[in-house]
Design an enzyme around this catalytic site. Structure first.
Site, short mmCIF file in Angstrom:
data_model
loop_
_atom_site.label_atom_id
_atom_site.label_comp_id
_atom_site.label_asym_id
_atom_site.label_seq_id
_atom_site.Cartn_x
_atom_site.Cartn_y
_atom_site.Cartn_z
N ARG A 248 0.85 -1.19 0.00
CA ARG A 248 0.00 0.00 0.00
C ARG A 248 0.89 1.24 0.00
O ARG A 248 1.93 1.25 0.66
CB ARG A 248 -0.92 0.02 1.23
CG ARG A 248 -2.10 -0.94 1.15
CD ARG A 248 -3.13 -0.53 0.08
NE ARG A 248 -4.28 -1.42 -0.01
CZ ARG A 248 -4.39 -2.46 -0.84
NH1 ARG A 248 -3.40 -2.75 -1.66
NH2 ARG A 248 -5.48 -3.19 -0.87
N GLU A 276 -3.29 7.56 -4.28
CA GLU A 276 -3.49 6.67 -5.42
C GLU A 276 -4.84 6.98 -6.06
O GLU A 276 -5.85 6.92 -5.35
CB GLU A 276 -3.44 5.21 -4.95
CG GLU A 276 -3.45 4.22 -6.12
CD GLU A 276 -3.20 2.78 -5.68
OE1 GLU A 276 -2.21 2.54 -4.95
OE2 GLU A 276 -4.02 1.93 -6.04
N HIS A 295 -1.75 -0.37 -9.82
CA HIS A 295 -2.31 -1.35 -8.87
C HIS A 295 -2.79 -2.61 -9.62
O HIS A 295 -3.96 -2.98 -9.52
CB HIS A 295 -3.48 -0.70 -8.09
CG HIS A 295 -3.72 -1.34 -6.76
ND1 HIS A 295 -3.97 -0.62 -5.63
CD2 HIS A 295 -3.76 -2.63 -6.37
CE1 HIS A 295 -4.16 -1.44 -4.60
NE2 HIS A 295 -4.03 -2.67 -5.04
N1 LIG Z 1 -0.90 -4.60 -5.36
C1 LIG Z 1 -1.96 -5.37 -5.24
O1 LIG Z 1 -2.71 -5.56 -6.19
C2 LIG Z 1 -2.26 -6.04 -3.92
C3 LIG Z 1 -3.05 -7.20 -3.91
C4 LIG Z 1 -3.27 -7.84 -2.68
C5 LIG Z 1 -2.73 -7.32 -1.49
N2 LIG Z 1 -1.99 -6.18 -1.54
C6 LIG Z 1 -1.35 -5.64 -0.34
O2 LIG Z 1 -0.23 -6.47 -0.05
C7 LIG Z 1 0.04 -6.43 1.36
C8 LIG Z 1 0.11 -7.86 1.91
O3 LIG Z 1 -1.18 -8.48 1.76
P1 LIG Z 1 -1.46 -9.89 2.48
O4 LIG Z 1 -2.85 -10.31 2.15
O5 LIG Z 1 -0.33 -10.80 2.20
O6 LIG Z 1 -1.37 -9.42 4.01
P2 LIG Z 1 -1.71 -10.23 5.35
O7 LIG Z 1 -3.08 -9.92 5.81
O8 LIG Z 1 -1.35 -11.67 5.17
O9 LIG Z 1 -0.67 -9.51 6.33
C9 LIG Z 1 -0.69 -9.80 7.69
C10 LIG Z 1 0.71 -10.05 8.16
O10 LIG Z 1 1.56 -8.91 7.94
C11 LIG Z 1 2.60 -8.92 8.90
N3 LIG Z 1 2.64 -7.61 9.57
C12 LIG Z 1 1.67 -7.04 10.34
N4 LIG Z 1 2.10 -5.87 10.84
C13 LIG Z 1 3.37 -5.69 10.38
C14 LIG Z 1 4.34 -4.68 10.57
N5 LIG Z 1 4.11 -3.62 11.38
N6 LIG Z 1 5.52 -4.80 9.95
C15 LIG Z 1 5.78 -5.88 9.16
N7 LIG Z 1 4.91 -6.89 8.98
C16 LIG Z 1 3.71 -6.80 9.57
C17 LIG Z 1 2.26 -10.02 9.89
O11 LIG Z 1 3.04 -11.17 9.57
C18 LIG Z 1 0.80 -10.30 9.64
O12 LIG Z 1 0.44 -11.64 9.95
C19 LIG Z 1 -1.08 -5.58 1.97
O13 LIG Z 1 -0.63 -4.26 2.12
C20 LIG Z 1 -2.18 -5.65 0.93
O14 LIG Z 1 -3.05 -4.57 1.05
C21 LIG Z 1 -1.74 -5.54 -2.74
#
Ligand SMILES: NC(=O)c1ccc[n+]([C@@H]2O[C@H](COP(=O)([O-])OP(=O)(O)OC[C@H]3O[C@@H](n4cnc5c(N)ncnc54)[C@H](O)[C@@H]3O)[C@@H](O)[C@H]2O)c1
Length: 337
Positions: A248, A276, A295
């Site tokens: 993000r 964004e 994105h």
């Molecule tokens: N670009 C895209 O199209 C796209 C698509 C899907 C997700 N995303 C983004 O990718 C990221 C990861 O998504 P996800 O579904 O794998 O997340 P997720 O819900 O699996 O992430 C949770 C995990 O993040 C870690 N975390 C929490 N707080 C943290 C901190 N302060 N520092 C470091 N790590 C921490 C922990 O391990 C936690 O269990 C998110 O920001 C999501 O919004 C982007």
């Protein structure tokens, strides 16, 4: 004869066909009564009220209305919300959990294309492909062609810093194991032993910045992750480092990043930005060492089907009493995406 479970679609029509092609709808219909001709993007009106009154399961996706107290009151039989997309946090009221309705998200399935995309960007970013392609396109005969040789480029023997062992972060860590790189991980929810099992050395954010040739950001947007890459930390990065953000935009201080990239010391590959979209004419769009994409790393096109497959399998698991793979627990909401 026992009543067959009834499910209702709530997903935007533009997403429906890609996420639920006909064969997946047929598979879903083997499990539940569901009308693929009706998918709600609002629960106002008599048709929605009649559908909610019968629904045991809501199959939601992009464009679904928020499931709030009113929807819960209109859906007395509701037992599960199966979300055929990533984050479900903003779409369900805490009351949903209080009533014992099970919530599942397909974030695990949406993580796959983001991890694949990240790997591609790590390879291309390490080779400085985007800036060198621009140098090639703008080349003037007789001018120095330093972009050609690629000195100091390539992923081999690099140190890659992964921020967040999230679902996406873990898939990236797994893919990185087939590359000859050193991997660092920052994640306050992961122990050093678990980081080692994931093939990474656990480090602080500052050490990750000091030591990484490439940094890839995979933490969720939370109050504590806002600007986790701020100007001070960007200054810790080695010369020539590449920052990749598919998470993000708020995780990086955009102004500080713009300054560092404009100075030419580091490069960036940004699938997400803050704000964004960026305003037209923003300097990040024109810097030769920055690639900004709209994105697009998550599921799109052919990748959408994976979300539907996950959701159909999840409905099957729910109905047969098996553990769900994408279940969201209320106590996770403070640290997940
Ligand atoms: N670009 C895209 O199209 C796209 C698509 C899907 C997700 N995303 C983004 O990718 C990221 C990861 O998504 P996800 O579904 O794998 O997340 P997720 O819900 O699996 O992430 C949770 C995990 O993040 C870690 N975390 C929490 N707080 C943290 C901190 N302060 N520092 C470091 N790590 C921490 C922990 O391990 C936690 O269990 C998110 O920001 C999501 O919004 C982007």
């Amino acid at each position: 004869m026992p009543r067959r479970p009834v499910a209702v679609f709530a997903i935007a029509p533009w997403a429906f066909g890609g996420v639920f092609p006909a064969d997946l709808v047929t598979r879903l219909q083997e499990l539940v009564d569901i009308d693929p001709a009706t998918t709600f993007t609002s629960f106002e009106g008599a048709a929605a009220a009649a559908a909610l009154a019968e629904a045991d399961i809501l199959v939601t996706g992009w464009g679904a209305p928020r499931i709030d107290a009113g929807v819960l009151a209109a859906a007395p039989r509701l037992r599960a919300i199966v979300h055929a997309a990533g984050t479900v946090k903003a779409g369900v009221d805490p009351l949903v959990f209080e009533r014992g309705v099970v919530v599942s998200s397909a974030a695990e399935a949406n993580a796959v294309p983001v991890a694949d995309y990240t790997m591609a960007m790590l390879v291309l970013g390490a080779k400085q492909v985007f800036s060198r392609a621009r140098g090639y396109a703008a080349a003037v005969e007789g001018a120095p062609r330093e972009w050609l040789r690629g000195e100091g480029t390539g992923l081999h023997d690099c140190t890659v810093g992964v921020i967040g062992a999230s679902r996406i972060g873990r898939l990236v860590l797994r893919r990185l194991q087939s590359f000859e790189v050193e991997v660092l991980l920052y994640d306050p929810y992961v122990t050093a032993a678990e980081a080692a099992r994931l093939g990474a050395e656990q480090v602080s954010m500052d050490d990750l910045c000091r030591r990484s040739d490439l940094v890839t950001v995979h933490a969720p947007a939370l109050p504590e992750t806002r600007h986790m890459l701020d100007g001070r930390r960007l200054d810790l990065l080695p010369d020539g480092a590449v920052v990749i953000n598919t998470a993000r935009g708020s995780l990086i201080d955009t102004e500080a990043l713009t300054r560092s990239c404009a100075g030419g010391r580091i490069s960036a590959i940004l699938d997400v930005t803050d704000p964004e979209p960026l305003p037209p004419g923003h300097p990040l769009f024109s810097l030769p060492n920055v690639l900004v994409t709209p994105h697009l790393a998550g599921a799109q096109g052919r990748e959408l089907r994976r979300l539907g497959e996950f959701a159909v399998a999840e409905v099957g698991r729910f109905l047969s009493g098996k553990p769900l793979l994408g279940q969201v627990e209320p106590e996770q909401l403070s640290y997940i995406a």
